[in-house]
Design a protein around this motif. Structure first.
Motif, PDB file in Angstrom:
ATOM      1  N   ARG A 140     -10.882  35.352  30.374  1.00 44.68           N
ATOM      2  CA  ARG A 140     -11.731  36.480  30.036  1.00 44.68           C
ATOM      3  C   ARG A 140     -11.649  37.538  31.130  1.00 44.68           C
ATOM      4  O   ARG A 140     -11.408  37.245  32.295  1.00 44.68           O
ATOM      5  CB  ARG A 140     -13.177  36.010  29.840  1.00 44.68           C
ATOM      6  CG  ARG A 140     -13.349  35.111  28.625  1.00 44.68           C
ATOM      7  CD  ARG A 140     -14.660  34.358  28.634  1.00 44.68           C
ATOM      8  NE  ARG A 140     -15.808  35.237  28.527  1.00 44.68           N
ATOM      9  CZ  ARG A 140     -17.068  34.796  28.468  1.00 44.68           C
ATOM     10  NH1 ARG A 140     -17.308  33.499  28.486  1.00 44.68           N
ATOM     11  NH2 ARG A 140     -18.065  35.639  28.368  1.00 44.68           N
ATOM     12  N   GLU A 141     -11.858  38.787  30.743  1.00 42.81           N
ATOM     13  CA  GLU A 141     -11.770  39.900  31.684  1.00 42.81           C
ATOM     14  C   GLU A 141     -12.940  39.847  32.663  1.00 42.81           C
ATOM     15  O   GLU A 141     -14.105  39.755  32.279  1.00 42.81           O
ATOM     16  CB  GLU A 141     -11.801  41.220  30.905  1.00 42.81           C
ATOM     17  CG  GLU A 141     -11.518  42.441  31.754  1.00 42.81           C
ATOM     18  CD  GLU A 141     -10.069  42.546  32.168  1.00 42.81           C
ATOM     19  OE1 GLU A 141      -9.810  43.222  33.182  1.00 42.81           O
ATOM     20  OE2 GLU A 141      -9.203  41.961  31.485  1.00 42.81           O
ATOM     21  N   LEU A 142     -12.619  39.913  33.956  1.00 41.07           N
ATOM     22  CA  LEU A 142     -13.661  39.870  34.976  1.00 41.07           C
ATOM     23  C   LEU A 142     -14.406  41.197  35.031  1.00 41.07           C
ATOM     24  O   LEU A 142     -13.822  42.275  34.855  1.00 41.07           O
ATOM     25  CB  LEU A 142     -13.056  39.565  36.341  1.00 41.07           C
ATOM     26  CG  LEU A 142     -12.420  38.187  36.527  1.00 41.07           C
ATOM     27  CD1 LEU A 142     -11.821  38.065  37.925  1.00 41.07           C
ATOM     28  CD2 LEU A 142     -13.449  37.086  36.298  1.00 41.07           C
ATOM     29  N   LEU A 143     -15.706  41.131  35.283  1.00 41.81           N
ATOM     30  CA  LEU A 143     -16.533  42.316  35.472  1.00 41.81           C
ATOM     31  C   LEU A 143     -16.757  42.556  36.961  1.00 41.81           C
ATOM     32  O   LEU A 143     -16.758  41.602  37.755  1.00 41.81           O
ATOM     33  CB  LEU A 143     -17.886  42.120  34.782  1.00 41.81           C
ATOM     34  CG  LEU A 143     -17.869  42.057  33.260  1.00 41.81           C
ATOM     35  CD1 LEU A 143     -19.234  41.639  32.725  1.00 41.81           C
ATOM     36  CD2 LEU A 143     -17.479  43.417  32.681  1.00 41.81           C
ATOM     37  N   PRO A 144     -16.984  43.807  37.363  1.00 41.00           N
ATOM     38  CA  PRO A 144     -17.269  44.104  38.780  1.00 41.00           C
ATOM     39  C   PRO A 144     -18.717  43.756  39.128  1.00 41.00           C
ATOM     40  O   PRO A 144     -19.550  44.636  39.405  1.00 41.00           O
ATOM     41  CB  PRO A 144     -16.980  45.602  38.886  1.00 41.00           C
ATOM     42  CG  PRO A 144     -17.267  46.131  37.514  1.00 41.00           C
ATOM     43  CD  PRO A 144     -16.862  45.042  36.558  1.00 41.00           C
ATOM     44  N   THR A 145     -18.997  42.467  39.132  1.00 42.90           N
ATOM     45  CA  THR A 145     -20.364  41.972  39.342  1.00 42.90           C
ATOM     46  C   THR A 145     -20.953  42.482  40.637  1.00 42.90           C
ATOM     47  O   THR A 145     -22.175  42.711  40.742  1.00 42.90           O
ATOM     48  CB  THR A 145     -20.351  40.434  39.346  1.00 42.90           C
ATOM     49  OG1 THR A 145     -19.608  39.968  38.228  1.00 42.90           O
ATOM     50  CG2 THR A 145     -21.757  39.876  39.295  1.00 42.90           C
ATOM     51  N   TRP A 146     -20.106  42.671  41.637  1.00 43.99           N
ATOM     52  CA  TRP A 146     -20.581  43.097  42.950  1.00 43.99           C
ATOM     53  C   TRP A 146     -21.329  44.431  42.874  1.00 43.99           C
ATOM     54  O   TRP A 146     -22.227  44.684  43.698  1.00 43.99           O
ATOM     55  CB  TRP A 146     -19.407  43.211  43.926  1.00 43.99           C
ATOM     56  CG  TRP A 146     -18.343  44.185  43.509  1.00 43.99           C
ATOM     57  CD1 TRP A 146     -17.215  43.922  42.780  1.00 43.99           C
ATOM     58  CD2 TRP A 146     -18.310  45.589  43.776  1.00 43.99           C
ATOM     59  NE1 TRP A 146     -16.478  45.074  42.565  1.00 43.99           N
ATOM     60  CE2 TRP A 146     -17.127  46.110  43.178  1.00 43.99           C
ATOM     61  CE3 TRP A 146     -19.145  46.464  44.462  1.00 43.99           C
ATOM     62  CZ2 TRP A 146     -16.777  47.450  43.243  1.00 43.99           C
ATOM     63  CZ3 TRP A 146     -18.798  47.808  44.527  1.00 43.99           C
ATOM     64  CH2 TRP A 146     -17.629  48.289  43.931  1.00 43.99           C
TER      65      TRP A 146
END
Length: 304
Positions: A140-146
């Protein structure tokens, strides 16, 4: 009337009914509601603490009605904000989310993340949860959680994924302990376990998915109240919010709202939010309106 004609009419009626139910479920997923709950959890004689519990916003940038609802919650001016994760469903939703939350980011707060804070959702049959709990999809595509984490922590909110914190809330000392998402085996309560601090007026537990192992561990330590989300309240329920399944091992009768959790001789209050959103691939709710909750934590009737 011939048998064929009767079958045709019956099939048409069933299709019409299914269409009507689907349409109602689509409308209900946008019928946001603020719930109000009173919890007698504070020491005898204590003034109240007002806690706003947010969960499972699952924001997409085009969801303007949802954004308006989230933004309106700032007018509540709570003493403490608790977010139990799954904030966004796309990277493009992060800035709109932070703008909508900006009035609340000026208040004391604490948060954990759910799996959908880290990766974008993938298509899933809207009713597939009826046949078992969801699993972790790969690739799955990672999100910029930071970006969400930094915005929340820069505002002073405590990040509680397998971490603890102490906040001053309405003149009281509030300790908080949290875990990572138990649905994805990211929880490690041992990192924060142990006796409660005697100088804290209140200790709260915060987790995304209310799995029994987390609730047992928090309750055994004497934590007075636990906050969780993840369940969507069942999302597609029988009338009067009767969940069919809750996507974890929590008893379904506790899939949303206020209840208690007992382990051995210890009992904690438990609040599970039905959440504000849904996965964008299953944007429906039935007999389970999307919600935020304002909880009035008040004094117990006695010192017992």
């Amino acid at each position: 009337m011939s048998a064929t004609r009767r079958l045709t009419l019956a099939a048409g009626g069933l299709l019409g009914l299914a269409g009507a139910v689907t349409a109602a479920a689509w409308v209900e997923a946008r019928a946001f509601v603020l719930r109000r709950v009173t919890v007698p959890v504070l020491p005898f004689g204590s003034p109240q603490i007002r806690v706003l519990h947010l969960s499972d916003i699952h924001l997409m940038p085009y969801q303007k009605r949802k954004l308006r609802f989230v933004a309106s919650l700032g007018a509540l001016d709570p003493d403490l904000v608790i977010s139990t994760g799954d904030n966004v469903s796309s990277a493009e939703a992060i800035e709109p989310l932070l703008e909508a939350l900006s009035p609340l980011l000026g208040r004391p707060g604490a948060f954990v993340f759910g799996s959908n804070d880290f990766v974008e959702p993938t298509f899933r049959n809207p009713a597939s949860y009826l046949f078992g709990n969801s699993t972790v999809a790969k690739d799955r595509e990672l999100l910029p959680t930071w970006r969400v984490q930094d915005a929340f922590t820069d505002a002073g909110w405590a990040y509680l994924d397998n971490a603890s914190a102490r906040l001053s809330v309405a003149g009281r000392t509030v300790d908080l302990r949290g875990t990572g998402d138990a649905h994805n085996a990211l929880d490690d309560y041992s990192a924060v376990s142990g006796p409660l601090a005697p100088d804290a007026d209140l200790t709260l537990g915060v987790t995304h998915a209310p799995y029994q192992r987390v609730l047992d561990a928090m309750t055994a330590d004497g934590i007075q109240m636990i906050f969780a989300g993840h369940t969507h309240g069942g999302q597609i329920c029988l009338p009067v919010n009767r969940a069919i399944i809750d996507n974890c091992d929590l008893p379904v009768e506790q899939a949303s709202g206020l209840s208690t959790w007992t382990t051995g001789s210890q009992t904690s209050w438990l609040h599970v939010s039905a959440g504000i959103g849904t996965s964008p691939t299953a944007p429906i709710r039935l007999f389970c309106r999307p919600e935020a909750t304002l909880l009035r934590l008040v004094a117990r009737d006695s010192d017992s």
